[in-house]
Design an enzyme around this catalytic site. Structure first.
Site, PDB file in Angstrom:
ATOM      1  N   GLU A   1       9.581  17.268  14.191  1.00 19.75           N
ATOM      2  CA  GLU A   1       9.937  17.013  12.797  1.00 19.75           C
ATOM      3  C   GLU A   1       9.106  17.921  11.887  1.00 19.75           C
ATOM      4  O   GLU A   1       7.881  17.920  11.948  1.00 19.75           O
ATOM      5  CB  GLU A   1       9.679  15.550  12.450  1.00 19.75           C
ATOM      6  CG  GLU A   1      10.214  15.189  11.079  1.00 19.75           C
ATOM      7  CD  GLU A   1      10.134  13.697  10.767  1.00 19.75           C
ATOM      8  OE1 GLU A   1       9.107  13.079  11.075  1.00 19.75           O
ATOM      9  OE2 GLU A   1      11.110  13.162  10.202  1.00 19.75           O
TER      10      GLU A   1
ATOM     11  N   LYS B   1       0.891  -1.174   0.000  1.00 22.84           N
ATOM     12  CA  LYS B   1       0.000   0.000   0.000  1.00 22.84           C
ATOM     13  C   LYS B   1       0.928   1.223   0.000  1.00 22.84           C
ATOM     14  O   LYS B   1       1.456   1.615   1.032  1.00 22.84           O
ATOM     15  CB  LYS B   1      -0.882  -0.019   1.248  1.00 22.84           C
ATOM     16  CG  LYS B   1      -2.189   0.767   1.128  1.00 22.84           C
ATOM     17  CD  LYS B   1      -2.053   2.232   0.782  1.00 22.84           C
ATOM     18  CE  LYS B   1      -1.758   3.089   2.004  1.00 22.84           C
ATOM     19  NZ  LYS B   1      -1.553   4.539   1.610  1.00 22.84           N
TER      20      LYS B   1
ATOM     21  N   GLU C   1       9.758   2.442  10.737  1.00 18.11           N
ATOM     22  CA  GLU C   1      10.810   3.414  10.442  1.00 18.11           C
ATOM     23  C   GLU C   1      10.144   4.784  10.509  1.00 18.11           C
ATOM     24  O   GLU C   1       9.420   5.166   9.604  1.00 18.11           O
ATOM     25  CB  GLU C   1      11.355   3.122   9.031  1.00 18.11           C
ATOM     26  CG  GLU C   1      12.691   3.716   8.805  1.00 18.11           C
ATOM     27  CD  GLU C   1      13.636   3.293   9.892  1.00 18.11           C
ATOM     28  OE1 GLU C   1      14.030   4.162  10.673  1.00 18.11           O
ATOM     29  OE2 GLU C   1      13.943   2.091   9.994  1.00 18.11           O
TER      30      GLU C   1
ATOM     31  N   CYS D   1      13.617  11.480   6.196  1.00 19.66           N
ATOM     32  CA  CYS D   1      13.619  11.258   7.646  1.00 19.66           C
ATOM     33  C   CYS D   1      15.023  11.446   8.192  1.00 19.66           C
ATOM     34  O   CYS D   1      15.208  11.592   9.390  1.00 19.66           O
ATOM     35  CB  CYS D   1      13.016   9.910   8.001  1.00 19.66           C
ATOM     36  SG  CYS D   1      13.708   8.577   7.106  1.00 19.66           S
TER      37      CYS D   1
HETATM   38  C1  UN1 Z   1      14.362   8.447   4.275  1.00 15.52           C
HETATM   39  O1  UN1 Z   1      14.665   9.612   4.459  1.00 15.52           O
HETATM   40  O2  UN1 Z   1      13.192   8.065   4.492  1.00 15.52           O
HETATM   41  O3  UN1 Z   1      20.435   7.967   3.737  1.00 15.52           O
HETATM   42  C2  UN1 Z   1      15.312   7.456   3.737  1.00 15.52           C
HETATM   43  C3  UN1 Z   1      19.481   8.518   3.266  1.00 15.52           C
HETATM   44  C4  UN1 Z   1      18.738   7.905   2.096  1.00 15.52           C
HETATM   45  C5  UN1 Z   1      17.488   7.242   2.550  1.00 15.52           C
HETATM   46  C6  UN1 Z   1      16.637   8.083   3.418  1.00 15.52           C
HETATM   47  N1  UN1 Z   1      19.590   6.986   1.414  1.00 15.52           N
HETATM   48  O4  UN1 Z   1      19.076   9.554   3.740  1.00 15.52           O
END
Ligand code: UN1
Length: 502
Positions: free
Chosen positions: A387, A177, A252, A286
């Protein structure tokens, strides 16, 4: 690139289908606000059909030799490579990131697929001696069943690969999804997986919203694993709603990642690292650096160089090769990012640059925000704790290394941290003391490679990691096997007590 507006479908049991209700939603181009296509707004009935197909397919897929499952992923990687330019361009359109980063996103999926394809010839377990004679024992990884994968829009090709490649090579089947902001990329991803030779039902795609399609997947009794990337708040909900069936939940979640700049740092390098990590993908990672913790001796100089760099960034559509900063994903995001500028100013932080929607000329049609830097931020301010998921970063002055570590750790999240320093002792202390799943030395907070574990401590997750060998732990369960070839009953812990351990 022209993708004519079109109606797209779900993929269930190897067939393209509409939602049972016939309802649809649209995917918009964040650079222009135009519609890219319409997609099935799926509900419980659609998820149930997909899960049924995945459950039936599992019975055969789990028996396919793992190297053969890996071969499918090798073919998938090759198809992604062939389609890399097309996917890159489509990503700059549907998600908004600039071409170089979109290409990197696709490359991450290629790398992950190749890595996990090779796992088909490993999937190592352990053999150990027995405490008894003429007895053999080993542990093996077993697939679990149907994986429910819920993926975000910010890495619309990479993150589905992070989840699906290990899930599949381990022998599970999947219902995906994807985020409702990037359904066309998810559709292309699944289409290419199908073309790689997966039997029908092994991978299924259900488009739609989290509260409708996603929620049913999370609660479905025949989906023993949920892997979710998204916000902390949704992660808590997923955990609660999956609890009735004691599912494996891999999460995550958010980040509030900090870069430390010490007084002995190479400042030019630090500025490059901060710009890349704070403003790359318009801050919608993230792993974005939304805090910069700076030693007071270089605080003034760093501010000056950083602002000069940020103000030079060219804002525009991701597909324009001149663009440094693309749009953010949608209007709601733009509003949230801008509200944090108000919050930061209200809290007494000093706005150095940015802090406004970019709407000159053509930009007015899309969702653009200027790179924004706050100075004199107190570590407890909301802009230093929450965030934002946009191109906003907060400079926090500190007096010492110990202060820097304390401030960097003083948040609820624990994804990524970084330090710029020339002092090897401080670098090693940082590696030990920064509370995060990932720490970078003399680099920004972004740049994870696919063969190391990816994930965070504290509220960034629940202890699991994706990527690398760690991903296999999410998608398998251990089985311990004992083979007694002595021809008699031997009792562990009882029949070997004549020679007790000294
Ligand atoms: C994310 O921000 O959800 O190292 C993943 C990194 C990327 C992946 C980020 N290769 O920021």
């Amino acid at each position: 690139m022209a993708v004519a507006e079109k109606q797209f479908q779900n993929y269930v049991d190897g067939k393209w289908t509409d939602a049972a209700s016939g309802d649809t939603f649209e995917s918009l181009v964040p650079a222009t606000g135009e519609a890219l296509g319409s997609f099935p707004r799926s509900a419980a009935a659609d998820v149930d059909r997909a899960v049924e197909a995945a459950k039936a397919a599992f019975e055969e897929w789990r028996l396919v030799p793992a190297p053969e499952r890996g071969n499918v992923l090798f073919r998938f990687a090759r198809l992604l490579e062939e389609q890399k330019d097309e996917l890159t361009e489509l990503m700059s359109r549907e998600m908004g990131k600039v071409l170089a980063e979109a290409g990197g996103d696709v490359q991450e999926a290629i790398d992950m697929s190749v890595y996990m394809a090779g796992e088909g010839r490993r999937l190592f377990g352990q053999t150990t001696p027995s405490e008894l004679r003429d007895k053999f024992q080993m542990s093996v990884r077993m697939p679990v069943g149907v994986v429910g994968a819920i993926t975000p829009w910010n890495f619309p090709i990479a993150i589905p690969a992070w989840k699906l490649a290990p899930a599949l090579v381990c022998g599970n089947t999947v219902v995906l999804k994807p985020a409702e902001d990037t359904p066309l990329l998810a559709k292309r991803f699944i289409e290419l997986l199908g073309e790689s030779g997966l039997p029908d039902g092994v991978v299924n795609l259900v488009q739609g919203y989290g509260e409708e399609a996603g929620d049913r997947l999370v609660r479905h009794p025949d989906v023993p694993i949920i892997t979710f990337t998204g916000s902390r708040e949704t992660g808590v909900l997923v955990t609660k709603n999956a609890a009735d069936h004691l599912k494996h939940v891999h999460l995550e979640l958010g980040g509030k990642n900090g870069i430390i700049v010490m007084d002995d740092a190479d400042l030019d390098l630090a500025v490059e690292g901060i710009v890349w990590s704070a403003f790359g993908t318009s801050g919608q990672r993230c792993t974005a650096a939304s805090r910069v913790i700076v030693h007071e001796a270089v605080y003034g100089e760093l501010q000056k160089r950083l602002v000069a760099r940020a103000e030079k960034m060219k804002i525009g559509p991701g597909w324009d090769p001149e663009t440094d900063l693309g749009p953010v994903i949608n209007q709601e995001s733009l509003d949230k990012i801008h509200s944090y500028t108000g919050i930061g100013s209200g809290e007494g932080a000093k706005l150095l640059t940015g802090g406004e929607v970019a709407s000159d000329g053509e930009l007015g049609k899309g969702f653009y925000y200027r790179p924004t830097i706050f100075a004199d931020v107190d570590p407890q301010m909301r802009i230093a704790q929450e965030e934002i998921f946009g191109p906003t970063t907060a400079l926090i002055p500190v007096k010492s290394f110990d202060d820097a570590v304390r401030v960097t750790n003083g948040i609820r999240y624990g994804l990524s941290t970084a330090i710029f320093t020339a002092d090897v002792n401080k670098a090693f202390r940082a590696m030990r003391d920064l509370q995060s799943g990932i720490t970078y030395i003399n680099a920004g907070t972004t740049g994870a490679e696919v063969h190391l574990p990816f994930g965070g401590t504290k509220d960034t997750g629940n202890g699991h990691r994706e990527a690398g060998q760690a991903a296999l732990d999410v998608f398998t369960e251990w089985k311990s096997i004992y083979v007694d070839y002595s021809g008699k009953l031997q009792r562990a812990q009882i029949d070997n007590v004549e020679q007790p351990a000294p």
